[in-house]
Design an enzyme around this catalytic site. Structure first.
Site, short mmCIF file in Angstrom:
data_model
loop_
_atom_site.label_atom_id
_atom_site.label_comp_id
_atom_site.label_asym_id
_atom_site.label_seq_id
_atom_site.Cartn_x
_atom_site.Cartn_y
_atom_site.Cartn_z
N SER A 232 -72.00 -0.32 14.43
CA SER A 232 -71.80 -1.51 13.72
C SER A 232 -70.44 -1.82 13.63
O SER A 232 -69.57 -1.78 14.47
CB SER A 232 -72.51 -1.59 12.63
OG SER A 232 -72.83 -2.79 11.76
N ASP A 326 -81.26 -8.16 16.03
CA ASP A 326 -79.87 -7.96 15.68
C ASP A 326 -78.95 -9.21 15.57
O ASP A 326 -78.95 -9.54 16.97
CB ASP A 326 -79.34 -6.56 16.14
CG ASP A 326 -77.96 -5.91 15.50
OD1 ASP A 326 -77.60 -6.66 14.81
OD2 ASP A 326 -77.68 -4.98 16.12
N HIS A 356 -81.16 -3.56 14.01
CA HIS A 356 -80.05 -3.01 13.55
C HIS A 356 -80.09 -1.85 12.71
O HIS A 356 -81.00 -2.02 11.87
CB HIS A 356 -78.99 -3.92 12.79
CG HIS A 356 -77.57 -3.92 12.55
ND1 HIS A 356 -76.73 -3.96 13.83
CD2 HIS A 356 -76.81 -3.17 11.47
CE1 HIS A 356 -75.55 -3.57 13.29
NE2 HIS A 356 -75.67 -3.03 12.04
#
Length: 385
Positions: A232, A326, A356
């Site tokens: 991320s 996501d 995610h």
């Protein structure tokens, strides 16, 4: 396992995490005063034991219908999301960063699901130690208990939108990398926003990488066999570190693994437009992260943030892992395409039915185990193992 938040109503600022699961690795250095890592000060997210490498033995099943926002969600992924929603935490966007750091995390949800499904915690096959790398920047170092030094080294950057989470919440990812690759993993506790705005996290990340190059031998590592990995926000940091190394004439990483990286500032991509209600990460939450980390919207155009539009020539071979549900899916695929156009060898894999933060949940989500194995295999090949 790992991370993040919410929205709709529940999820809450989990913290992009799920990375570890509630059993904290023992460290020989327990002083962590140089950097306050949210995960280390929050009992709810003190979940660092590795579940990533465990072979799930229990039945992981959802209890309700698929959510309207995720008609394709995999059953095991849905079960974890249901546990996260059960905490009924307030939405990330309704909280201050300081309050958000105290919310339950996806790691807590995964741990809860492991207990429900009767999945045992696996043993730890690494030793850990905390260390200050440079003033203000600490790290947790994972060293394999077996194998012969010098080991290859992975510099790992956790997620959390540059604002929340920490090395505790993402410990399962770091531990799995150390065990599956047979490498020393340096998990970096970069300083976070809003206390430390852009480009602090990026500068800290590069400083940590340089420290590893210069001091690898002191941690049983090989300075000529170093890779970067991130999830991320950490995926974006890893990519930016590679660019900074190239531009500053510093030795490039041998390889980089970017797991659903924050790789752009355009919040109107196809996947962003679908992500109004996604859990644990949605469009509104990403806006909250940008607001807290960037000094002004102009920072969003900086190549260290806007990787998809940056000069990508000369970067190391790359693995990019994407999740279907996501907001960052589109930019991850665009980054993979643009890297290939720039002449970089890329291994891109999108995992259907995942959200995610799925990476690191290998004990409960089969797709996560597959992703972890892909990352490990690509890294081992790059290291000549």
């Amino acid at each position: 396992m790992k991370r993040i938040f919410s929205y709709p109503a529940a999820l809450a600022a989990a913290g992009l995490l799920l990375g570890g699961c509630n059993s904290k690795p023992t460290e020989t250095d327990t002083s962590k005063t140089a950097v306050v890592v949210p995960g280390e000060t929050n009992a709810a997210s003190d979940s660092t034991a590795t579940v990533a490498s465990a072979a799930g033995t229990g039945a992981v099943k959802p209890t309700g219908p698929k959510p309207a926002w995720g008609p394709t969600i995999a059953p095991e992924m849905q079960a974890v999301i249901e546990q996260l929603m059960s905490f009924k935490a307030p939405p990330l966007t309704s909280l201050t960063p300081q309050a958000a750091r105290k919310n339950p995390t996806a790691a807590d949800a995964a741990m809860k699901e492991m207990k429900v499904a009767g999945i045992p915690m696996p043993p730890m096959n690494v030793d850990t130690v905390g260390k200050t790398l440079v003033p203000g920047v600490r790290a947790r170092i994972y060293t394999p208990k077996t194998g012969t030094a010098p080991f290859p080294v992975i510099v790992y950057y956790h997620g959390g939108g540059w604002v929340i989470a920490g090395v505790d919440t993402y410990s399962s990812s770091a531990q799995a990398l150390a065990e599956d690759v047979g490498a020393v993993v340096v998990s970096v506790a970069y300083r976070q926003a809003p206390e430390h705005k852009f480009p602090t996290a990026h500068d800290d990340s590069f400083a940590a990488y340089q420290w590893v190059l210069k001091n690898a031998a002191s941690i049983k590592g090989d300075p000529n066999n170093v890779a970067v990995v991130g999830e991320s926000a950490g995926g974006g940091l890893a990519g930016a570190v590679s660019m900074m190394a190239r531009d500053k004439k510093v030795a490039l990483p041998k390889y980089q693994v970017l797991v659903y990286p924050i790789a752009g500032y355009n919040q109107n991509t196809p996947s962003y437009l679908k992500a109004t209600d996604y859990v644990p990460l949605n469009k509104a939450a990403m806006g909250w992260f940008f607001k807290n980390y960037l000094r002004t919207p102009a920072d969003g155009k900086d190549p260290r943030i806007d990787l998809v539009n940056a000069n990508l020539k000369g970067l190391p071979p790359t693995t990019i892992i994407g999740a279907e549900l996501d907001p960052l899916m589109s930019e991850g695929k665009t980054l993979a395409d643009n890297l290939e156009k720039a002449g970089v060898k890329v291994d891109y894999k999108l995992y259907p039915g995942t959200t995610h933060e799925f990476y690191g949940m290998g004990a409960v989500v089969p797709q996560a185990k597959e992703a972890e194995q892909l990352a490990a295999a690509d890294l081992k090949k790059a290291f000549g193992k």
